[in-house]
Design a protein around this motif. Structure first.
Motif, PDB file in Angstrom:
ATOM      1  N   MET A 134       0.819  -1.212   0.000  1.00 35.98           N
ATOM      2  CA  MET A 134       0.000   0.000   0.000  1.00 35.98           C
ATOM      3  C   MET A 134       0.852   1.260   0.000  1.00 35.98           C
ATOM      4  O   MET A 134       0.478   2.262  -0.607  1.00 35.98           O
ATOM      5  N   SER A 135       1.976   1.221   0.668  1.00 38.79           N
ATOM      6  CA  SER A 135       2.846   2.399   0.716  1.00 38.79           C
ATOM      7  C   SER A 135       3.343   2.772  -0.676  1.00 38.79           C
ATOM      8  O   SER A 135       3.412   3.959  -1.032  1.00 38.79           O
ATOM      9  N   ALA A 136       3.674   1.749  -1.476  1.00 39.99           N
ATOM     10  CA  ALA A 136       4.126   2.012  -2.840  1.00 39.99           C
ATOM     11  C   ALA A 136       2.994   2.606  -3.677  1.00 39.99           C
ATOM     12  O   ALA A 136       3.225   3.511  -4.493  1.00 39.99           O
ATOM     13  N   ALA A 137       1.767   2.128  -3.464  1.00 45.20           N
ATOM     14  CA  ALA A 137       0.616   2.667  -4.183  1.00 45.20           C
ATOM     15  C   ALA A 137       0.375   4.118  -3.799  1.00 45.20           C
ATOM     16  O   ALA A 137       0.087   4.968  -4.655  1.00 45.20           O
ATOM     17  N   LEU A 138       0.487   4.424  -2.510  1.00 44.34           N
ATOM     18  CA  LEU A 138       0.312   5.804  -2.049  1.00 44.34           C
ATOM     19  C   LEU A 138       1.373   6.714  -2.658  1.00 44.34           C
ATOM     20  O   LEU A 138       1.057   7.810  -3.149  1.00 44.34           O
ATOM     21  N   GLU A 139       2.605   6.259  -2.653  1.00 40.52           N
ATOM     22  CA  GLU A 139       3.682   7.066  -3.225  1.00 40.52           C
ATOM     23  C   GLU A 139       3.429   7.331  -4.707  1.00 40.52           C
ATOM     24  O   GLU A 139       3.608   8.463  -5.184  1.00 40.52           O
ATOM     25  N   HIS A 140       3.016   6.302  -5.426  1.00 45.06           N
ATOM     26  CA  HIS A 140       2.751   6.468  -6.853  1.00 45.06           C
ATOM     27  C   HIS A 140       1.596   7.444  -7.080  1.00 45.06           C
ATOM     28  O   HIS A 140       1.679   8.335  -7.942  1.00 45.06           O
ATOM     29  N   ALA A 141       0.505   7.274  -6.326  1.00 51.26           N
ATOM     30  CA  ALA A 141      -0.668   8.129  -6.505  1.00 51.26           C
ATOM     31  C   ALA A 141      -0.343   9.586  -6.193  1.00 51.26           C
ATOM     32  O   ALA A 141      -0.799  10.500  -6.895  1.00 51.26           O
ATOM     33  N   VAL A 142       0.434   9.817  -5.145  1.00 45.20           N
ATOM     34  CA  VAL A 142       0.801  11.186  -4.767  1.00 45.20           C
ATOM     35  C   VAL A 142       1.705  11.812  -5.826  1.00 45.20           C
ATOM     36  O   VAL A 142       1.517  12.971  -6.220  1.00 45.20           O
ATOM     37  N   ASP A 143       2.689  11.060  -6.295  1.00 44.58           N
ATOM     38  CA  ASP A 143       3.591  11.583  -7.332  1.00 44.58           C
ATOM     39  C   ASP A 143       2.812  11.910  -8.607  1.00 44.58           C
ATOM     40  O   ASP A 143       3.045  12.944  -9.241  1.00 44.58           O
ATOM     41  N   TYR A 144       1.898  11.024  -8.989  1.00 42.70           N
ATOM     42  CA  TYR A 144       1.098  11.260 -10.200  1.00 42.70           C
ATOM     43  C   TYR A 144       0.228  12.501 -10.015  1.00 42.70           C
ATOM     44  O   TYR A 144       0.108  13.336 -10.925  1.00 42.70           O
ATOM     45  N   ALA A 145      -0.407  12.626  -8.841  1.00 43.97           N
ATOM     46  CA  ALA A 145      -1.270  13.775  -8.579  1.00 43.97           C
ATOM     47  C   ALA A 145      -0.476  15.078  -8.626  1.00 43.97           C
ATOM     48  O   ALA A 145      -0.951  16.088  -9.165  1.00 43.97           O
ATOM     49  N   ARG A 146       0.734  15.062  -8.076  1.00 36.56           N
ATOM     50  CA  ARG A 146       1.575  16.264  -8.092  1.00 36.56           C
ATOM     51  C   ARG A 146       1.878  16.688  -9.540  1.00 36.56           C
ATOM     52  O   ARG A 146       1.718  17.854  -9.909  1.00 36.56           O
ATOM     53  N   GLN A 147       2.299  15.737 -10.350  1.00 38.63           N
ATOM     54  CA  GLN A 147       2.631  16.053 -11.744  1.00 38.63           C
ATOM     55  C   GLN A 147       1.391  16.499 -12.518  1.00 38.63           C
ATOM     56  O   GLN A 147       1.452  17.435 -13.323  1.00 38.63           O
ATOM     57  N   HIS A 148       0.267  15.814 -12.279  1.00 35.90           N
ATOM     58  CA  HIS A 148      -0.964  16.149 -12.981  1.00 35.90           C
ATOM     59  C   HIS A 148      -1.449  17.553 -12.594  1.00 35.90           C
ATOM     60  O   HIS A 148      -1.895  18.327 -13.460  1.00 35.90           O
ATOM     61  N   LYS A 149      -1.356  17.892 -11.320  1.00 32.62           N
ATOM     62  CA  LYS A 149      -1.780  19.215 -10.851  1.00 32.62           C
ATOM     63  C   LYS A 149      -0.897  20.306 -11.455  1.00 32.62           C
ATOM     64  O   LYS A 149      -1.400  21.363 -11.884  1.00 32.62           O
ATOM     65  N   GLU A 150       0.402  20.080 -11.501  1.00 26.77           N
ATOM     66  CA  GLU A 150       1.308  21.069 -12.079  1.00 26.77           C
ATOM     67  C   GLU A 150       0.965  21.327 -13.545  1.00 26.77           C
ATOM     68  O   GLU A 150       0.920  22.481 -13.992  1.00 26.77           O
ATOM     69  N   ALA A 151       0.714  20.251 -14.301  1.00 24.16           N
ATOM     70  CA  ALA A 151       0.362  20.410 -15.705  1.00 24.16           C
ATOM     71  C   ALA A 151      -0.998  21.091 -15.852  1.00 24.16           C
ATOM     72  O   ALA A 151      -1.191  21.940 -16.730  1.00 24.16           O
TER      73      ALA A 151
END
Length: 255
Positions: A1-18
């Motif tokens: 689950m920790s890896a999933a959380l890290e992936h989701a947060v990283d994706y959200a950060r990049q998506h929000k910036e774009a």
């Protein structure tokens, strides 16, 4: 689950910036990002959903699709929210109540006053009902050029509260409930209407990929509003998705 959380947060950060970088509308809330729902099954990320509207109910509907329709054993759920380090609502001198942060932003310039910070909040839930979460607070500033073109700049902030506490509330309860529901595949199998993959000369992986594609096509023909993309780590799954969906398997920015 920790890896999933890290992936989701990283994706959200990049998506929000774009998202912020590509936004030029002067309408209030234009930089608010559509919800993002990721689904994992057996350790493989298999689906990404983005409802068309910034709406809690639409986001929960997409999360239920990931949990029940796609049979995911881990689901992440990222939405826009508010965060504060101010214990009491300055307009009432009482602890914050439901809906009061939104009201404070709309009517009392709470963002400008520094009472409240905009944030992305991500929850990750598994079939056992375990929940992890993280905040990504941010600040957006608007600029208007000499030509009258609106643009925005985004700056990430430090979270006002830790992410390793206990997560609760209506959204979390709903997500946990979805993960406890039987999947569509399980319901069909119990009803005796789920043919085996071997009957069609398919491997289990190919059969599951075809089921996912069938659900995507059904949703495209239904009233589902938003983007939906199937994902694949293996060449076998990727081949089925490409053959079945082709260019329809893509994410697009809601309008």
């Amino acid at each position: 689950m920790s890896a999933a959380l890290e992936h989701a947060v990283d994706y959200a950060r990049q998506h929000k910036e774009a998202w912020v970088q590509e936004t030029h509308s002067a309408v209030r809330g234009a930089t608010d990002m559509a919800p993002l729902i990721h689904g994992w099954r057996g350790g493989e990320r298999v689906a990404l959903l983005a409802p068309a509207r910034v709406n809690r109910d639409d986001a929960l509907h997409a999360a239920r699709l990931a949990a029940v329709g796609f049979g995911c054993d881990i689901v992440s759920y990222t939405t826009e929210s508010w965060q504060t380090s101010v214990e009491c609502n300055p307009t009432t001198a009482s602890p914050w109540g439901p809906g009061e942060m939104q009201h404070a932003v709309d009517e009392h310039n709470a963002l400008e006053a520094g009472w409240i910070t905009e944030t992305l909040v991500t929850h990750v839930i598994n079939r056992a009902g375990d929940v992890l979460g993280a905040f990504l607070p941010y600040r957006v500033t608007r600029r208007v050029s000499a030509l009258g073109i609106t643009s925005y700049a985004l700056a990430w902030q430090e979270p006002a509260s830790p992410s390793d506490g206990e997560w609760s509330g209506l959204v979390v309860d709903s997500l946990v409930g979805f993960m406890k529901e039987p999947t569509t595949a399980a319901v069909l199998a119990r009803a005796g209407v789920m043919p085996s993959a071997q009957e069609f000369g398919l491997s289990d992986e190919e059969a599951r990929a075809h089921m996912d594609c069938a659900l995507v096509k059904t949703l495209h023909r239904s009233d589902y509003e938003g983007s939906l993309m199937l994902l694949a780590d293996s060449a076998v799954r990727a081949s089925v998705i490409e053959h079945s969906l082709g260019r329809r398997n893509t994410m697009r920015r809601p309008t």
